[in-house]
Design a protein around this motif. Structure first.
Motif, PDB file in Angstrom:
ATOM      1  N   ALA A  33       0.619   1.179   9.474  1.00 16.61           N
ATOM      2  CA  ALA A  33      -0.299   1.635   8.426  1.00 16.61           C
ATOM      3  C   ALA A  33      -0.209   0.690   7.236  1.00 16.61           C
ATOM      4  CB  ALA A  33       0.038   3.056   8.000  1.00 16.61           C
ATOM      5  N   GLN A  34      -1.358   0.335   6.698  1.00 14.69           N
ATOM      6  CA  GLN A  34      -1.424  -0.544   5.524  1.00 14.69           C
ATOM      7  C   GLN A  34      -2.410   0.045   4.529  1.00 14.69           C
ATOM      8  OE1 GLN A  34      -2.903  -3.846   7.843  1.00 14.69           O
ATOM      9  NE2 GLN A  34      -0.930  -4.935   7.766  1.00 14.69           N
ATOM     10  N   ALA A  35      -2.081  -0.053   3.269  1.00 12.42           N
ATOM     11  CA  ALA A  35      -3.016   0.412   2.241  1.00 12.42           C
ATOM     12  C   ALA A  35      -4.310  -0.398   2.334  1.00 12.42           C
ATOM     13  CB  ALA A  35      -2.398   0.269   0.860  1.00 12.42           C
ATOM     14  N   ASP A  36      -5.444   0.283   2.216  1.00 16.53           N
ATOM     15  CA  ASP A  36      -6.735  -0.393   2.290  1.00 16.53           C
ATOM     16  C   ASP A  36      -7.094  -0.912   0.895  1.00 16.53           C
ATOM     17  OD1 ASP A  36      -9.342  -1.231   2.604  1.00 16.53           O
ATOM     18  OD2 ASP A  36      -9.920   0.454   3.874  1.00 16.53           O
ATOM     19  N   PRO A  37      -7.153  -2.238   0.715  1.00 15.33           N
ATOM     20  CA  PRO A  37      -7.435  -2.774  -0.629  1.00 15.33           C
ATOM     21  C   PRO A  37      -8.834  -2.440  -1.111  1.00 15.33           C
ATOM     22  CG  PRO A  37      -7.483  -4.533   1.020  1.00 15.33           C
ATOM     23  CD  PRO A  37      -6.996  -3.306   1.718  1.00 15.33           C
ATOM     24  N   ASP A  38      -9.730  -2.067  -0.216  1.00 16.92           N
ATOM     25  CA  ASP A  38     -11.120  -1.814  -0.603  1.00 16.92           C
ATOM     26  C   ASP A  38     -11.416  -0.343  -0.858  1.00 16.92           C
ATOM     27  OD1 ASP A  38     -11.664  -4.543  -0.265  1.00 16.92           O
ATOM     28  OD2 ASP A  38     -12.003  -4.238   1.901  1.00 16.92           O
ATOM     29  N   VAL A  39     -10.477   0.543  -0.524  1.00 17.77           N
ATOM     30  CA  VAL A  39     -10.731   1.980  -0.672  1.00 17.77           C
ATOM     31  C   VAL A  39      -9.528   2.621  -1.355  1.00 17.77           C
ATOM     32  CG1 VAL A  39     -11.189   4.164   0.516  1.00 17.77           C
ATOM     33  CG2 VAL A  39     -12.146   2.026   1.403  1.00 17.77           C
ATOM     34  N   GLU A  40      -9.735   3.212  -2.544  1.00 17.22           N
ATOM     35  CA  GLU A  40      -8.632   3.847  -3.256  1.00 17.22           C
ATOM     36  C   GLU A  40      -8.080   5.017  -2.452  1.00 17.22           C
ATOM     37  OE1 GLU A  40      -7.634   5.917  -7.590  1.00 17.22           O
ATOM     38  OE2 GLU A  40      -9.632   5.088  -7.172  1.00 17.22           O
ATOM     39  N   GLY A  41      -6.775   4.973  -2.183  1.00 16.12           N
ATOM     40  CA  GLY A  41      -6.135   6.035  -1.410  1.00 16.12           C
ATOM     41  C   GLY A  41      -6.382   5.934   0.077  1.00 16.12           C
ATOM     42  N   GLY A  42      -7.139   4.937   0.510  1.00 18.75           N
ATOM     43  CA  GLY A  42      -7.439   4.777   1.929  1.00 18.75           C
ATOM     44  C   GLY A  42      -6.407   3.917   2.640  1.00 18.75           C
ATOM     45  N   PHE A  43      -6.478   3.917   3.967  1.00 20.59           N
ATOM     46  CA  PHE A  43      -5.506   3.165   4.762  1.00 20.59           C
ATOM     47  C   PHE A  43      -6.195   2.478   5.946  1.00 20.59           C
ATOM     48  CE2 PHE A  43      -2.837   6.195   2.592  1.00 20.59           C
ATOM     49  CZ  PHE A  43      -1.676   5.472   2.320  1.00 20.59           C
ATOM     50  N   ILE A  44      -5.565   1.398   6.361  1.00 24.42           N
ATOM     51  CA  ILE A  44      -5.915   0.744   7.624  1.00 24.42           C
ATOM     52  C   ILE A  44      -4.817   1.111   8.625  1.00 24.42           C
ATOM     53  CG2 ILE A  44      -6.296  -1.433   8.818  1.00 24.42           C
ATOM     54  CD1 ILE A  44      -7.050  -2.617   6.038  1.00 24.42           C
ATOM     55  N   LEU A  45      -5.193   1.753   9.720  1.00 23.12           N
ATOM     56  CA  LEU A  45      -4.236   2.183  10.736  1.00 23.12           C
ATOM     57  C   LEU A  45      -4.410   1.344  11.994  1.00 23.12           C
ATOM     58  CD1 LEU A  45      -4.637   6.080  10.495  1.00 23.12           C
ATOM     59  CD2 LEU A  45      -3.298   4.552   9.044  1.00 23.12           C
ATOM     60  N   TRP A  46      -3.295   0.930  12.546  1.00 23.71           N
ATOM     61  CA  TRP A  46      -3.303   0.213  13.823  1.00 23.71           C
ATOM     62  C   TRP A  46      -2.561   1.040  14.873  1.00 23.71           C
ATOM     63  CZ3 TRP A  46      -5.557  -4.490  15.048  1.00 23.71           C
ATOM     64  CH2 TRP A  46      -6.043  -5.261  13.995  1.00 23.71           C
ATOM     65  N   VAL A  47      -3.157   1.149  16.031  1.00 20.04           N
ATOM     66  CA  VAL A  47      -2.473   1.723  17.196  1.00 20.04           C
ATOM     67  C   VAL A  47      -2.643   0.725  18.329  1.00 20.04           C
ATOM     68  CG1 VAL A  47      -2.419   3.578  18.902  1.00 20.04           C
ATOM     69  CG2 VAL A  47      -2.800   4.119  16.483  1.00 20.04           C
ATOM     70  N   VAL A  51       6.985  -0.725   6.042  1.00 22.99           N
ATOM     71  CA  VAL A  51       6.421  -0.139   7.253  1.00 22.99           C
ATOM     72  C   VAL A  51       6.473   1.390   7.265  1.00 22.99           C
ATOM     73  CG1 VAL A  51       6.614  -0.007   9.775  1.00 22.99           C
ATOM     74  CG2 VAL A  51       6.951  -2.197   8.602  1.00 22.99           C
ATOM     75  N   LEU A  52       7.656   1.967   7.046  1.00 21.54           N
ATOM     76  CA  LEU A  52       7.818   3.408   7.260  1.00 21.54           C
ATOM     77  C   LEU A  52       7.148   4.247   6.172  1.00 21.54           C
ATOM     78  CD1 LEU A  52      11.500   3.597   8.593  1.00 21.54           C
ATOM     79  CD2 LEU A  52       9.351   3.295   9.853  1.00 21.54           C
ATOM     80  N   LYS A  53       7.337   3.893   4.924  1.00 27.05           N
ATOM     81  CA  LYS A  53       6.711   4.680   3.851  1.00 27.05           C
ATOM     82  C   LYS A  53       5.181   4.654   3.929  1.00 27.05           C
ATOM     83  CE  LYS A  53      10.461   4.968   0.493  1.00 27.05           C
ATOM     84  NZ  LYS A  53      10.904   4.695  -0.906  1.00 27.05           N
ATOM     85  N   PRO A  54       4.545   3.494   4.205  1.00 27.90           N
ATOM     86  CA  PRO A  54       3.095   3.521   4.391  1.00 27.90           C
ATOM     87  C   PRO A  54       2.651   4.402   5.566  1.00 27.90           C
ATOM     88  CG  PRO A  54       3.816   1.292   3.943  1.00 27.90           C
ATOM     89  CD  PRO A  54       5.059   2.111   4.138  1.00 27.90           C
ATOM     90  N   LEU A  55       3.466   4.457   6.632  1.00 23.93           N
ATOM     91  CA  LEU A  55       3.139   5.334   7.762  1.00 23.93           C
ATOM     92  C   LEU A  55       3.086   6.791   7.307  1.00 23.93           C
ATOM     93  CD1 LEU A  55       5.222   3.866  10.738  1.00 23.93           C
ATOM     94  CD2 LEU A  55       2.736   3.991  10.595  1.00 23.93           C
TER      95      LEU A  55
END
Length: 756
Positions: A275-289, A397-401
């Motif tokens: 999980a990574q913070a989405d720089p384009d969306v406040e409070g949003g995330f980019i998730l990878w599986v 890694v873990l805290k963003p998850l």
């Protein structure tokens, strides 16, 4: 001619005239009449006792030859497409002869395992001994049984290990397969029921000591017909597989710090997350599986593919796993081990601050896991106790998850999937395979985090393929049947709870019921009753939604190592996105044509595995409790049937039966609608959810059966009923139904007063 022929002459006649072997035919051939028939009968019996002949119904044949009309079983076609058969009436000392099935134009297709009544013809100078023409089908599989073999003076008997099977099977001399007294054996029916109404059996496999600790899962594997031996061709393909090292059109994902989070004893690691913070969306995330690219190794129509489709899924037992794929793949090339490049299918998803998915994109790439972590150590790290493995990953890694998981929980709360609270039992075994303890698995936020990530990835896969109109297998869970909902509603009302009526049912309505019951004496029963009201999920090429998850589009994408459905979805994604290698391992035309049949097959194999796993758990629990016979235990009535009460024990979660005959010296009336038993004389009412104290009377490890004696019900001491109970007044059904309803209401008022 009335002279008795020599033994050699009789044997020669039988060999030359295989269709005229009845005693009457032999007597007619040699002109034997009157009292001379007694001498002929004596000679035939001597030849049978010496093993020269085998009696079959009212005829005789050579013991090392097959009758001209015989029952055979279809074996898997060989590499040339020829179909061979296994004789089920062979009693010779040598291995059974090979039989080639001759298929004529217009003959119906036959399936592996199917039984046929066939006409056999002996042949010479071939690598098979007989050819066969099918006369008619007589069933897909012979009736089989697993049991304990007991020798006796007339051969032997088999005592079933399945607690639902009560009849013993008779084993005639010569059909024991060399089994020893007390051995666990597998047998199949070898003839019609005998004089005592018991089926005749032929032992086909000796499985050893039934008391051996690791025999428990073996019993379930055999009993439920779970394939546990890979064909040579499948093993050869797996052994020849090589790791993917070159990109060859794949996306390089090795810079992403993806991690796997699994149980500490996991052998296969098929999913990684980030999980990574989405720089384009406040409070949003980019998730990878990222999921292991099983489709690269298991291609359509291959031996591995055929075996995986037949198995449908992996089956998990406390002491072993029966995998869908050989260990070379499941434990190595398709396992996302840390710091090792691995081929994968990955999905990149974006979510907003409230956890709603706003977009997704699939990739076929190569990744490299940054760490192989366990649920417990990840949770410990978040709770302030990182170890050497998790400390460097805590911040990046873990805290963003966990932050992304918090957002996903907000979306879950809005969606309101069914929130059942049913703890999962965990059986701990020693190195020797004996049960050392039984507990309930702890549910950590780390478990729930991975579940939410996987659910979102599965939704993305279903939506991607639906949008691109690519065939796939959906995971379908239809809404409950009206009659089951009504039964649940009545049970809720009897417990002083409410379930909405007169509107379209949604999972949020059921969640309100579960919330009302939470923390009360009725919580477990209401959760179990809600689960039982649900339909069973299955795989289908048609999309009927997933009621339990409150999702419109859902497909399994995240576990292709252990589920064939996910492999089909992977192939569909490869085809839909025209990924590298699409012509080799994308969705084949055969995959598409067989989609409905595949869905039915793997749904059935999933149910088969669930039953095998449940039976194994029951047997391990019975083995664990067998040393506690006579002990008193507490529990709750979890099921009521005409023949007794099922009690779920508090400490182990094991279910045991209190037979109705032991409840008291009176007749007990069973009411299916209210799920109650009421004493005809005393008026005592037994209903779901009541607290009881019981004594363990019997725990049979071989069958998994647990028998209990009732001591107290809701704090009230119960009278000991004689073994032959069940006497008493049988009132008219109309009268008893009214009394049942009144008694049930009276009992419920008592319970409600206690709570208040």
């Amino acid at each position: 001619m009335n002279q008795i022929p020599s033994r050699e002459a009789i044997l020669q006649w039988i060999a030359d005239n295989p269709t005229l072997t009845a005693k009457r035919d032999i007597a007619k051939a040699f002109g034997i009449k009157g009292a001379a028939r007694i001498d002929l009968k004596r000679i035939l019996r001597e030849l049978e006792d010496e093993g020269h002949l085998q009696k079959r119904a009212r005829s005789y044949r050579e013991s090392d030859k097959l009758p001209p009309i015989s029952v055979v079983q279809v074996l898997e076609a060989d590499g040339d497409g020829d179909i061979f058969l296994r004789p089920l009436e062979w009693n010779g000392a040598e291995a059974p002869p090979r039989i080639l099935l001759i298929v004529q134009p217009g003959d119906p297709a036959v399936a592996t395992g199917e039984r046929l009544l066939a006409k056999l013809t002996a042949v010479q100078d071939e690598d098979y001994a007989y050819t066969a023409r099918s006369i008619r089908r007589i069933g897909t599989n012979p009736l089989r049984i697993l049991g304990i073999y007991r020798q006796d003076s007339e051969g032997g008997r088999i005592l079933p290990v399945d607690k639902a099977v009560h009849n013993q099977w008779v084993v005639n001399p010569g059909l024991s397969g060399g089994a020893l007294d007390g051995e666990l054996v597998e047998a199949e029916q070898a003839g019609p029921k005998g004089r005592l109404g018991l089926p005749k059996a032929r032992i086909v496999a000796r499985l050893g000591d039934p008391s051996a600790p690791r025999a428990v899962s073996l019993i379930a594997i055999r009993q439920h017909g779970i394939p546990d031996h890979f064909p040579d061709a499948a093993m050869a393909e797996a052994d020849a597989a090589q790791p993917v090292t070159a990109l060859d059109g794949r996306t390089d994902l090795t810079d992403l710090p993806l991690v796997t989070i699994d149980p500490p004893d996991a052998r296969d690691r098929d999913d990684a997350v980030l999980a990574q913070a989405d720089p384009d969306v406040e409070g949003g995330f980019i998730l990878w599986v990222a999921i292991a690219d099983v489709a690269h190794y298991v291609t359509p129509g291959s031996a591995l593919d055929r075996e995986a489709r037949k198995r449908g899924n992996s089956t998990y037992f406390p002491d072993r796993v029966v995998p869908m794929l050989p260990d070379r793949l499941s434990g190595d090339l398709c396992s996302l081990h840390a710091h090792v490049p691995r081929a994968c299918l990955a999905v990149r998803m974006t979510i907003d601050a409230n956890g709603h998915k706003t977009g997704h994109q699939f990739f076929r790439g190569i990744m490299q896991s940054a760490a192989s972590l366990s649920y417990a150590e990840v949770q410990d790290a978040i709770d302030g106790q990182p170890n050497d493995a998790t400390a460097p990953l805590l911040e990046p890694v873990l805290k963003p998850l966990y932050a992304a998981y918090d957002a996903l929980l907000r979306a879950r709360e809005a969606r309101q999937p069914l929130e059942l609270d049913l703890p999962e039992r965990q059986i701990i075994l020693s190195d020797e395979g004996k049960v050392t303890s039984v507990s309930f698995k702890e549910r950590l936020d780390a478990h729930k985090l991975i579940e939410e990530f996987m659910v979102l990835a599965n939704v993305a896969a279903a939506e991607e393929l639906t949008k691109k109109k690519t065939p796939l297998l959906f995971r379908v869970h239809e809404e409950p049947a009206p009659e089951k909902l009504e039964a649940l509603r009545e049970m809720a009302q009897a417990s002083g709870l409410q379930l909405a009526k007169g509107q379209v049912l949604h999972t949020r309505h059921l969640n309100r019921l579960l919330s009302q019951a939470a923390g009360s004496d009725q919580a477990e029963v209401i959760n179990m009753a809600t689960l039982r009201s649900m339909t069973q999920a299955y795989y289908s090429a048609q999309n009927f939604g997933h009621f339990g998850l409150a999702l419109r589009n859902y497909a399994h994408f995240t576990s292709p190592i252990r589920r064939y459905s996910d492999l089909i979805v992977h192939r569909a994604l490869i085809s839909a996105n025209h990924f590298a290698g699409v012509k080799r391992d994308g969705l084949s035309q055969t995959d598409v044509e067989d989609l409905d049949q595949t869905g039915e097959m793997i749904s059935a194999s999933e149910r088969r595995s669930m039953m095998a796993e449940r039976d194994t758990t029951d047997r391990y629990l019975a083995a664990f409790l067998s040393s506690h016979v006579g002990a008193e235990m507490t529990g709750r009535i979890a099921g009521i049937v005409k023949f007794g009460l099922f009690v779920r024990l508090d400490e182990t979660g094991a279910d045991g039966l209190v037979p109705v005959r032991s409840l008291g010296n009176e007749y007990f009336h069973y009411d299916r609608d209210s799920q109650t038993l009421m004493g005809g004389n005393s008026g005592i009412v037994f209903e779901l959810g009541q607290r009881v104290t019981v004594r363990l009377a019997e725990a049979a490890a071989v069958t998994g059966g647990i028998t209990l004696e009732l001591i107290e019900r809701e704090g009230q001491t119960m009278p000991r009923g004689p073994r032959g109970g069940g006497k008493g007044v049988r009132r008219m059904p109309g009268k008893i139904k009214g009394k049942l309803a009144k008694a049930a209401k009276k009992e419920k008022r008592k319970v409600i007063r206690k709570r208040s």
